[in-house]
Design a protein around this motif. Structure first.
Motif, PDB file in Angstrom:
ATOM      1  N   PRO A 157       0.803  -1.236   0.000  1.00 28.05           N
ATOM      2  CA  PRO A 157       0.000   0.000   0.000  1.00 28.05           C
ATOM      3  C   PRO A 157       0.832   1.280   0.000  1.00 28.05           C
ATOM      4  CG  PRO A 157      -0.753  -1.515   1.704  1.00 28.05           C
ATOM      5  CD  PRO A 157       0.523  -2.075   1.178  1.00 28.05           C
TER       6      PRO A 157
ATOM      7  N   ASP B 127       3.725   1.730  -1.725  1.00 25.31           N
ATOM      8  CA  ASP B 127       4.692   1.656  -2.815  1.00 25.31           C
ATOM      9  C   ASP B 127       4.451   2.802  -3.794  1.00 25.31           C
ATOM     10  OD1 ASP B 127       6.583   0.887  -4.575  1.00 25.31           O
ATOM     11  OD2 ASP B 127       5.565  -0.929  -5.275  1.00 25.31           O
ATOM     12  N   ILE B 128       4.803   4.030  -3.373  1.00 28.17           N
ATOM     13  CA  ILE B 128       4.459   5.174  -4.226  1.00 28.17           C
ATOM     14  C   ILE B 128       5.336   5.257  -5.456  1.00 28.17           C
ATOM     15  CG2 ILE B 128       3.394   6.597  -2.443  1.00 28.17           C
ATOM     16  CD1 ILE B 128       6.029   7.935  -2.033  1.00 28.17           C
TER      17      ILE B 128
ATOM     18  N   THR C  71      -4.613   2.524 -10.178  1.00 29.74           N
ATOM     19  CA  THR C  71      -4.432   1.835  -8.902  1.00 29.74           C
ATOM     20  C   THR C  71      -5.787   1.584  -8.251  1.00 29.74           C
ATOM     21  OG1 THR C  71      -4.335   3.731  -7.389  1.00 29.74           O
ATOM     22  CG2 THR C  71      -2.324   3.205  -8.572  1.00 29.74           C
ATOM     23  N   THR C  72      -5.891   0.449  -7.577  1.00 25.53           N
ATOM     24  CA  THR C  72      -7.076   0.138  -6.795  1.00 25.53           C
ATOM     25  C   THR C  72      -6.666  -0.814  -5.676  1.00 25.53           C
ATOM     26  OG1 THR C  72      -9.403  -0.478  -6.943  1.00 25.53           O
ATOM     27  CG2 THR C  72      -7.835  -1.872  -8.113  1.00 25.53           C
ATOM     28  N   CYS C  73      -7.645  -1.227  -4.865  1.00 24.99           N
ATOM     29  CA  CYS C  73      -7.251  -2.051  -3.729  1.00 24.99           C
ATOM     30  C   CYS C  73      -7.221  -3.523  -4.108  1.00 24.99           C
ATOM     31  CB  CYS C  73      -8.163  -1.817  -2.523  1.00 24.99           C
ATOM     32  SG  CYS C  73      -9.855  -2.292  -2.774  1.00 24.99           S
TER      33      CYS C  73
ATOM     34  N   HIS D  12      -7.622  -4.318   2.097  1.00 26.41           N
ATOM     35  CA  HIS D  12      -6.746  -3.173   1.850  1.00 26.41           C
ATOM     36  C   HIS D  12      -5.298  -3.495   2.193  1.00 26.41           C
ATOM     37  CE1 HIS D  12      -7.061  -1.565   6.247  1.00 26.41           C
ATOM     38  NE2 HIS D  12      -7.068  -2.866   6.195  1.00 26.41           N
TER      39      HIS D  12
ATOM     40  N   ARG E  61      -2.229  -3.299  -3.032  1.00 28.76           N
ATOM     41  CA  ARG E  61      -2.792  -2.488  -4.106  1.00 28.76           C
ATOM     42  C   ARG E  61      -2.563  -3.211  -5.427  1.00 28.76           C
ATOM     43  NH1 ARG E  61      -4.208  -0.806  -0.139  1.00 28.76           N
ATOM     44  NH2 ARG E  61      -4.030   1.279   0.769  1.00 28.76           N
TER      45      ARG E  61
END
Lengths: 265, 58
Positions: free
Chosen positions: A206, A208-209, A231-233, A239, A242
């Motif tokens: 979650p 990992d930008i 991106t989505t869950c 959650h 991603r």
């Protein structure tokens, strides 16, 4: 007497809590979808309206949308083939482009304002969702969210978009179905942007930008380019991770020349 | 609890039933309009971004 009262109150409490939970499930699974679908359709309609009124003074006369293909939301103002876009801002060209040439700067969009419509034929021929500026909770209730500080639509860099996998209309429910080569088409009212998916959906942490960097980490893209990130869950109802889908810009086309091939089949 | 409410409603059985129905509808409306929208973000279905919905300063 006292015991009976306690038991009765307890059972009434249980029934009440059970009813509350059922109502919450109805709300989450059904009602958020109803509200979000209405909101998203409203955003798409408003965009089309806005685009048609903007386009009209610039040489597009009345009688628009006469020859629209039926059964689909109309793609921007008119789609009359063969009409040259004389009023277009300079620099942008139809047809293939492979980076290098300049695309006009996207106007910066107000937070929460919709500015584009996304079509993904793989997710259904009627699949059309608005793209709004920002990825706040309230924004994502009304459509897909464009990450602030990522590149604009069609620009060099990474046009990154987030959307709900479940609840609020389930826009990205079938994101794992996307495969290499699938089209992701966007329009901002003047241009159709056809992106092509690269590789299978990628599962990550979650935080990992790096996946929305201008050259996304882990995507296999090497140099700078015009990329798209969805991106989505992941998992569907959780959650913990991603799900990421990457694509690159394959073609652009002025809306005046009609829909891109990817939307016609 | 429900018996207590029933006994404190005015009117005959029909009026009480009508008032009860209105009460239930009002409560459901309040839940859908105010309580659930507040509670829903606490569930994990909103986490769809990789930066937690914030623009990250880097």
């Amino acid at each position: 007497m006292g015991a009976r009262l306690v038991v009765r109150t307890l059972s009434e409490l249980c029934v009440t809590i059970g009813t509350l939970i059922v109502l919450l499930v109805v709300y989450v699974l059904y009602w958020t979808g109803v509200r979000a679908d209405r909101a998203m359709d409203g955003e798409v309609d408003r965009l089309h309206e806005q685009w048609s009124t903007v386009a009209q003074p610039a040489g597009q006369s009345a009688g628009q949308s006469a020859g629209q293909p039926a059964g689909r939301p109309t793609g921007g103002p008119t789609s009359r083939p063969g009409e040259r876009p004389a009023e277009r801002p300079g620099g942008q060209q139809a047809g293939r482009q492979s980076g290098g040439e300049t695309v006009p700067q996207q106007p910066s969009h107000a937070p929460g304002a919709s500015f584009a419509v996304m079509y993904i034929p793989r997710l259904g021929s009627g699949w059309a969702k608005p793209v709004l500026q920002g990825t706040g909770t309230d924004v994502l209730k009304r459509g897909l969210g464009h990450y602030d500080r990522t590149a604009g639509l069609g620009e060099t860099g990474n046009f990154a978009v987030a959307g709900h996998r479940r609840t609020y209309g389930d826009p990205f429910k079938d994101l794992p179905e996307l495969r290499s080569g699938d089209a992701v088409v966007l329009t901002d009212g003047t241009t159709w942007f056809t992106y092509r998916v690269d590789g299978a959906p990628y599962r990550t942490r979650p935080d990992d930008i790096g996946v929305i960097d201008p050259v996304p980490a882990g995507s296999g893209f090497r140099g700078p380019g015009r990329y798209l990130t969805l991106t989505t869950c992941e998992p569907e109802w959780g959650h913990s991770h991603r799900l990421i889908v990457w694509a690159h810009l394959d073609a652009t086309r002025p809306v005046t020349e009609g829909k891109p091939r990817a939307l016609l089949s | 609890m429900y018996g207590w409410i029933w006994r404190h409603l005015p009117g005959n059985a029909w009026v009480r039933a009508l008032i009860s129905l209105l009460l239930v509808l009002a409560i459901v409306y309040a839940l859908f309009q105010y309580v659930f929208p507040w509670a829903e973000p606490l569930l994990p279905f909103n986490d769809v971004t990789v930066d937690n919905g914030m623009a990250v300063n880097r």
